[in-house]
Motif scaffolding. Structure first.
Motif, short mmCIF file in Angstrom:
data_model
loop_
_atom_site.label_atom_id
_atom_site.label_comp_id
_atom_site.label_asym_id
_atom_site.label_seq_id
_atom_site.Cartn_x
_atom_site.Cartn_y
_atom_site.Cartn_z
N LYS A 27 0.84 -1.21 0.00
CA LYS A 27 0.00 0.00 0.00
C LYS A 27 0.87 1.25 0.00
O LYS A 27 1.93 1.28 0.63
N TYR A 28 0.40 2.26 -0.71
CA TYR A 28 0.96 3.61 -0.60
C TYR A 28 -0.13 4.43 0.08
O TYR A 28 -1.12 4.81 -0.56
N GLY A 29 0.00 4.67 1.38
CA GLY A 29 -1.08 5.32 2.12
C GLY A 29 -2.29 4.40 2.12
O GLY A 29 -2.21 3.24 2.51
N ASN A 30 -3.43 4.92 1.65
CA ASN A 30 -4.65 4.10 1.61
C ASN A 30 -4.83 3.39 0.28
O ASN A 30 -5.80 2.65 0.09
N VAL A 31 -3.92 3.64 -0.65
CA VAL A 31 -4.06 3.06 -1.99
C VAL A 31 -3.26 1.76 -2.07
O VAL A 31 -2.05 1.74 -1.81
N GLU A 32 -3.93 0.68 -2.42
CA GLU A 32 -3.24 -0.61 -2.55
C GLU A 32 -2.67 -0.73 -3.96
O GLU A 32 -3.40 -0.67 -4.94
N HIS A 41 -2.20 -6.25 -5.19
CA HIS A 41 -3.36 -6.90 -4.59
C HIS A 41 -3.12 -8.41 -4.45
O HIS A 41 -3.81 -9.21 -5.08
N SER A 87 2.58 -4.83 2.95
CA SER A 87 1.55 -4.74 3.99
C SER A 87 0.95 -6.12 4.27
O SER A 87 0.19 -6.31 5.20
#
Length: 238
Positions: free
Chosen positions: A11-16, A19, A55
């Motif tokens: 993840k970069y912050g809240n952006v995955e 996947h 993550s």
């Protein structure tokens, strides 16, 4: 399994960005990772190198779990990356850049031997060993970036877009050298926009789309695959 990635999430912050990807690399292989911009190719390499933290999932290299290791320990374990954009130290000479690549190695004779091998692989670097890296051409800087990674005596080499911005004749020369490096026993993972050149060099390949592996096959089969041809090879193979 030499390198095995299982259910990798990044993840970069809240952006995955990844996947839950799965891929493996056998010892001695060249494996190519293809995909459009933003597919997650560079993120995959940087997660193996420890430059981006996972993550979730695991990255196992020769029995070692890399996902919790700091980047410098991953280099010491035998993993080296040639970053996108080369990132040589422009105010240092060719020789000094190469020496920096050997920071995990304390054996001076070994360092000298590796440096001479790199000068054999890239004779133009031998001619320019006292020249500032910032004054080299793009192709020479790419050779230096590969040489600097090889100074760490890796067992697996990760390359991110080595042909970027280079003339076709230079791309050909660099890919020929990558083949030589592989034939010397080094395993290679190659992220490359020039899909045709990458698949001609590789043994196997993976195609990523938006952070997922959508295709895995031999390089030969991927080159012949109509979907791959249309998406990445400009249609019907020329």
């Amino acid at each position: 399994m030499f390198l095995e990635i299982k259910d990798l999430h990044v993840k970069y912050g809240n952006v995955e960005a990844l996947h839950g990807i799965n891929l493996h690399v056998n010892e001695g292989e060249i494996v190519s990772v293809l995909g459009a911009n933003g597919a997650g190719k560079s993120t995959t390499l940087m997660s193996i190198s420890g430059l981006v933290k996972a993550s979730g999932g695991s990255i196992v290299f020769d029995g070692m779990e890399l996902s919790k290791m700091p980047a410098h320990k991953i280099v010491a374990a035998g993993v080296a990356q040639v970053p996108e954009g080369r990132r040589v130290f422009g105010t240092l000479t060719v020789h000094e850049n190469l020496k920096l690549g050997s920071f995990t190695n304390r054996d001076l004779a070994h360092i000298k031997q590796t440096e001479e091998w790199i000068y054999q692989l890239f004779p133009v670097l031998a001619q320019r060993r006292s020249q500032l890296a910032g004054t080299l051409s793009g192709g020479e800087q790419q050779m230096l970036a590969i040489g600097r990674a090889l100074m760490a005596k890796p067992r697996i080499l990760l390359l991110d877009e080595p042909s970027l911005g280079l003339a076709p004749i230079l791309v050909k020369a660099i890919f020929k050298t990558l083949q030589e490096i592989n034939q010397s026993g080094l395993t290679v993972v190659l992220v490359e926009q020039n899909a045709r050149a990458a698949l001609r060099l590789a043994h196997r390949g993976y195609v990523l789309e938006v952070g997922r592996v959508v295709l895995e096959d031999s390089a030969e089969n991927l080159l012949a695959n109509p979907d791959v041809q249309n998406a990445y090879l400009g249609g019907g193979g020329h």
